[in-house]
Enzyme design. Sequence first.
Site, PDB file in Angstrom:
ATOM      1  N   HIS A 127       0.870  -1.175   0.000  1.00  0.00           N
ATOM      2  CA  HIS A 127       0.000   0.000   0.000  1.00  0.00           C
ATOM      3  C   HIS A 127       0.914   1.235   0.000  1.00  0.00           C
ATOM      4  O   HIS A 127       2.016   1.185   0.554  1.00  0.00           O
ATOM      5  CB  HIS A 127      -0.829  -0.046   1.285  1.00  0.00           C
ATOM      6  N   ASP A 204       3.256  -4.420   8.071  1.00  0.00           N
ATOM      7  CA  ASP A 204       2.012  -3.684   7.880  1.00  0.00           C
ATOM      8  C   ASP A 204       0.862  -4.673   8.068  1.00  0.00           C
ATOM      9  O   ASP A 204       0.564  -5.472   7.184  1.00  0.00           O
ATOM     10  CB  ASP A 204       1.992  -3.072   6.471  1.00  0.00           C
ATOM     11  N   GLN A 207      -4.296  -5.321   7.075  1.00  0.00           N
ATOM     12  CA  GLN A 207      -5.294  -6.245   6.533  1.00  0.00           C
ATOM     13  C   GLN A 207      -5.272  -7.594   7.233  1.00  0.00           C
ATOM     14  O   GLN A 207      -6.036  -8.486   6.864  1.00  0.00           O
ATOM     15  CB  GLN A 207      -5.074  -6.444   5.017  1.00  0.00           C
ATOM     16  N   LYS A 230     -10.120  -0.219  10.715  1.00  0.00           N
ATOM     17  CA  LYS A 230     -10.367  -1.431   9.919  1.00  0.00           C
ATOM     18  C   LYS A 230     -10.670  -2.627  10.817  1.00  0.00           C
ATOM     19  O   LYS A 230     -10.960  -3.713  10.346  1.00  0.00           O
ATOM     20  CB  LYS A 230      -9.142  -1.751   9.057  1.00  0.00           C
ATOM     21  N   CYS A 370      -4.693   2.318  -3.764  1.00  0.00           N
ATOM     22  CA  CYS A 370      -3.456   2.886  -3.215  1.00  0.00           C
ATOM     23  C   CYS A 370      -2.276   1.956  -3.441  1.00  0.00           C
ATOM     24  O   CYS A 370      -1.412   1.794  -2.556  1.00  0.00           O
ATOM     25  CB  CYS A 370      -3.599   3.216  -1.728  1.00  0.00           C
TER      26      CYS A 370
HETATM   27  C1  LIG Z   1      -2.273  -2.700   3.562  1.00  0.00           C
HETATM   28  C2  LIG Z   1      -2.580  -1.328   4.045  1.00  0.00           C
HETATM   29  N1  LIG Z   1      -1.615  -0.593   4.605  1.00  0.00           N
HETATM   30  C3  LIG Z   1      -1.837   0.641   5.079  1.00  0.00           C
HETATM   31  C4  LIG Z   1      -3.080   1.225   4.991  1.00  0.00           C
HETATM   32  C5  LIG Z   1      -3.259   2.617   5.516  1.00  0.00           C
HETATM   33  O1  LIG Z   1      -4.175   2.667   6.548  1.00  0.00           O
HETATM   34  P1  LIG Z   1      -4.737   4.074   7.070  1.00  0.00           P
HETATM   35  O2  LIG Z   1      -5.203   4.812   5.872  1.00  0.00           O
HETATM   36  O3  LIG Z   1      -5.827   3.697   8.006  1.00  0.00           O
HETATM   37  O4  LIG Z   1      -3.606   4.752   7.755  1.00  0.00           O
HETATM   38  C6  LIG Z   1      -4.119   0.504   4.404  1.00  0.00           C
HETATM   39  C7  LIG Z   1      -5.453   1.113   4.266  1.00  0.00           C
HETATM   40  O5  LIG Z   1      -6.077   1.109   3.220  1.00  0.00           O
HETATM   41  C8  LIG Z   1      -3.865  -0.807   3.926  1.00  0.00           C
HETATM   42  O6  LIG Z   1      -4.825  -1.524   3.351  1.00  0.00           O
END
Ligand SMILES: Cc1ncc(COP(=O)(O)O)c(C=O)c1O
Lengths: 415, 144
Positions: A127, A204, A207, A230, A370
Amino acid sequence: MSVDLSKYKKDFPILHRKVRGDNPLIYLDNGATSQKPESVIAAESNFYRTINSAVHRGAHLLAEEASQAYESARENLANFIGAKTDEVIFTKSATESLNMIAYSLGNPDSKFNVSAGDEIVVSEMEHHANLIPWQQLAKRSGAKLRWFSITKDGRIDTSNIDTLINKKTKVVAITHQSNVFGTIVPLTEITKAAHAVGAVVVLDACQSAPHFAVDVKKLDVDFLAFSGHKALGPTGVGILWGRTELLEKLEPALFGGSMVDSVSMEGATWAKAPRKFEAGVPNMAQAVGLSAAIDYLNMVGMEKIAGHEADLTKQLLDGISKISGVDVIGPLDMKDRGGVVSFTVDGVHPHDVGQVLDQYGIAVRTGHHCAWPLMRKLNLVGTTRASFHLYNDSSDITALLAAIEQVKIYFKVGK
Amino acid sequence: MELDSLYQEVILDHYKSPKHKGLSEQKDIQVHHNNPSCGDEVTLNLLMSGQIVKEISWDGIGCSISMASASVMSELLIGKSYQEAIKILDAFVELMQSKGQSVGDENLLEDGVAFAGVSKFPARIKCALLGWMAFKDASAQVMA
Ligand SMILES: Cc1ncc(COP(=O)(O)O)c(C=O)c1O
């Protein structure tokens, strides 16, 4: 094994909504954010109703109670991921967690740091939140950014791991589960290689942590980030976890109130973790709300949630395989795969797919998720993504499959 | 169905057989516009002859709304004077901002009125405007 979680759906007020005419809301955009049970909404608002005050400040009763609620939220979160309480740092989001750790690691005053000539390893399926902070760190420090490639079926290609992770590697920052493909990465292989050369692993877990049991000790990672929103929790609160030995070595990235040991006009020294990394009045009501979300997840059971999502994923994969001109992007089997399914419809742009699904009350994500570099690599303009949580059920998948058929009819593609 | 107000037949036709798609050799300027939230992209070549829009050609990837809109825009603006083109463009932008309250001036916008329904779908207005904004940018640069 089929898991029945149907009794929990009623706990989520938003799922009673009717949308676009008289359609019940079918919410399949959990990869973006999850819905909240009543208990979370109540916990957050009760904080404001009953104990609102600035934690760790003030000598009054409210401050005492708020501090207690905030610190027990920390303890709850720590238990949830198998960590020590003082290793859990509340942030605003996973994005902030990842940026903070990249900043701390880039500070030359940190006793473990990234500097010119070092290497940082990510993957092609990160992401943006776990890519750009590392690109920027590389740029600031003169380190080199390298990455794992992706195989055609959306898995990390570890065939060159021995050269990719080498004695110059300082950080390996990797997603636990892809937000595009749903693939779960082969973490053991990666942590072993990283630790063998003295590198740290930043996971990270955006998910993963909300969907299956995550234990930082078993995973053997060094830092971990996820967002509360999430995981059935409120927006505005995220987690950064780090090993004590490492947190001690790092300089903080944000400075201000509450994070100091002592301050003079010339300089300051830092409190111990986690306070060192929590400058300013934190998002207290949100942390308390997130703690209620963790209680809820524990009450349902992470094993059951994972099993249930696996059932739904399998149902959707099977269903899509029977529709011509609709292709799953990512693994077609259930091995190391979570409840995220990306797909394309031949001849119909994802944005248009999403629009038709929306007409049936089905909320999905469309676009590049993203993960722009990944889309480029796959030669895709984007995908349509369905992602699950515990309140989804088999009838949601049936409705989605029927609506995908309608997309084809509407845009007159295939038969 | 509410959806039919968005996906007018005209739009689907332009999407299936876009006009002036494929970049021309001759141009005064080339601009590239994208929509980072959904990844849609348009590259546009503009050739002016004095005050007259001599040729618009474009290429891009995107949803039916963005591609059809670029197609309709090029059909509509080629051959117009710069002033007329901007007048049409302004009318199209106004239509997009009308929140479903306007049907658009058919004399001015021709096939462009098919996009009236888009104004009810806030997330899609940017799609409909992508090609038009590329033209606005390109023509402003040439005429400056
Ligand atoms: C794999 C992953 N990393 C990071 C993020 C970023 O999360 P946030 O926008 O809540 O900071 C997301 C959110 O879409 C994600 O799916």
